[in-house]
Write an enzyme that holds these catalytic residues in place. Structure first.
Site, PDB file in Angstrom:
ATOM      1  N   ASN A  87      44.271  44.686  47.373  1.00 46.70           N
ATOM      2  CA  ASN A  87      43.942  45.100  48.719  1.00 46.70           C
ATOM      3  C   ASN A  87      43.811  43.852  49.525  1.00 46.70           C
ATOM      4  O   ASN A  87      42.992  42.901  49.286  1.00 46.70           O
ATOM      5  CB  ASN A  87      42.495  45.766  48.869  1.00 46.70           C
ATOM      6  CG  ASN A  87      42.683  47.168  48.125  1.00 46.70           C
ATOM      7  OD1 ASN A  87      43.665  47.862  47.950  1.00 46.70           O
ATOM      8  ND2 ASN A  87      41.528  47.715  47.212  1.00 46.70           N
ATOM      9  N   HIS A 100      41.864  39.368  44.198  1.00 49.11           N
ATOM     10  CA  HIS A 100      41.591  40.018  42.838  1.00 49.11           C
ATOM     11  C   HIS A 100      42.669  41.137  42.812  1.00 49.11           C
ATOM     12  O   HIS A 100      42.834  41.964  43.660  1.00 49.11           O
ATOM     13  CB  HIS A 100      40.277  40.434  42.707  1.00 49.11           C
ATOM     14  CG  HIS A 100      39.679  41.309  43.475  1.00 49.11           C
ATOM     15  ND1 HIS A 100      39.247  40.877  44.786  1.00 49.11           N
ATOM     16  CD2 HIS A 100      39.680  42.755  43.837  1.00 49.11           C
ATOM     17  CE1 HIS A 100      38.699  41.985  45.612  1.00 49.11           C
ATOM     18  NE2 HIS A 100      38.919  43.182  45.087  1.00 49.11           N
TER      19      HIS A 100
HETATM   20  P1  DGP Z   1      38.085  45.528  46.485  1.00 48.58           P
HETATM   21  O1  DGP Z   1      37.481  46.821  47.392  1.00 48.58           O
HETATM   22  O2  DGP Z   1      39.508  45.777  46.601  1.00 48.58           O
HETATM   23  O3  DGP Z   1      37.764  44.388  47.331  1.00 48.58           O
HETATM   24  O4  DGP Z   1      37.389  45.478  45.234  1.00 48.58           O
HETATM   25  C1  DGP Z   1      36.310  45.235  44.826  1.00 48.58           C
HETATM   26  C2  DGP Z   1      35.887  45.599  43.554  1.00 48.58           C
HETATM   27  O5  DGP Z   1      34.720  45.031  42.950  1.00 48.58           O
HETATM   28  C3  DGP Z   1      35.256  47.109  43.446  1.00 48.58           C
HETATM   29  O6  DGP Z   1      36.191  48.043  42.895  1.00 48.58           O
HETATM   30  C4  DGP Z   1      34.072  47.182  42.919  1.00 48.58           C
HETATM   31  C5  DGP Z   1      33.870  45.835  42.363  1.00 48.58           C
HETATM   32  N1  DGP Z   1      32.600  45.253  41.997  1.00 48.58           N
HETATM   33  C6  DGP Z   1      31.722  45.079  43.262  1.00 48.58           C
HETATM   34  N2  DGP Z   1      30.588  44.442  42.868  1.00 48.58           N
HETATM   35  C7  DGP Z   1      30.890  44.001  41.289  1.00 48.58           C
HETATM   36  C8  DGP Z   1      29.896  43.469  40.456  1.00 48.58           C
HETATM   37  O7  DGP Z   1      28.900  43.012  40.723  1.00 48.58           O
HETATM   38  N3  DGP Z   1      30.425  43.670  39.315  1.00 48.58           N
HETATM   39  C9  DGP Z   1      31.765  44.021  38.900  1.00 48.58           C
HETATM   40  N4  DGP Z   1      32.115  43.945  37.616  1.00 48.58           N
HETATM   41  N5  DGP Z   1      32.584  44.648  39.847  1.00 48.58           N
HETATM   42  C10 DGP Z   1      32.105  44.603  41.304  1.00 48.58           C
END
Ligand code: DGP
Length: 114
Positions: A87, A100
């Site tokens: 995204n 990511h």
């Molecule tokens: P986006 O919305 O494309 O920026 O994706 C961010 C993603 O990161 C979302 O799917 C949730 C994930 N995420 C947010 N905080 C954390 C965290 O503390 N740990 C992990 N493993 N994932 C997280």
């Protein structure tokens, strides 16, 4: 970046379920999975969005996809198929501003995406 969530995961300040890493990328399971397999693949270098990618980052971006291929194989997704998404910006749903890849698999996916 001191205030970046994914930089904190890279530094070990915030725990994560890391499943793959090399000198360029780290991959860990998403905290809020949208599919049976939902892995985030991030570069060790902080780059905020696709809009911030420069020529010097091209090798690193390629290595994100090489990691996606390797993880998909490890997760048994290579034959059935999987989705890889990045995204860009709030309007597209980006919530963490450290680029990511989302690697999603283990279920069917609609097209066009929501
Ligand atoms: P986006 O919305 O494309 O920026 O994706 C961010 C993603 O990161 C979302 O799917 C949730 C994930 N995420 C947010 N905080 C954390 C965290 O503390 N740990 C992990 N493993 N994932 C997280």
């Amino acid at each position: 970046m001191s205030d970046c969530l994914f930089c904190k995961i890279l530094d070990g300040e915030i725990p994560a379920d890391v499943i793959y890493e090399n000198d360029t990328v780290l991959a860990f399971r998403d905290i809020n999975p949208q599919a049976p397999t939902h892995v985030l693949i991030i570069p060790r270098q902080h780059v905020g969005t696709i809009n911030d990618i420069e020529a010097e980052h091209e090798m690193m971006v390629g290595r994100l996809f090489s990691a996606a291929k390797a993880i998909a194989a490890e997760e048994g997704l290579s034959e059935k198929g999987y989705r890889v998404v990045m995204n860009c910006g709030e309007g597209a749903g980006q919530s963490v501003f450290h680029i990511h890849l989302h690697l999603l698999g283990g279920r069917g996916f609609d097209w066009p995406p929501g």
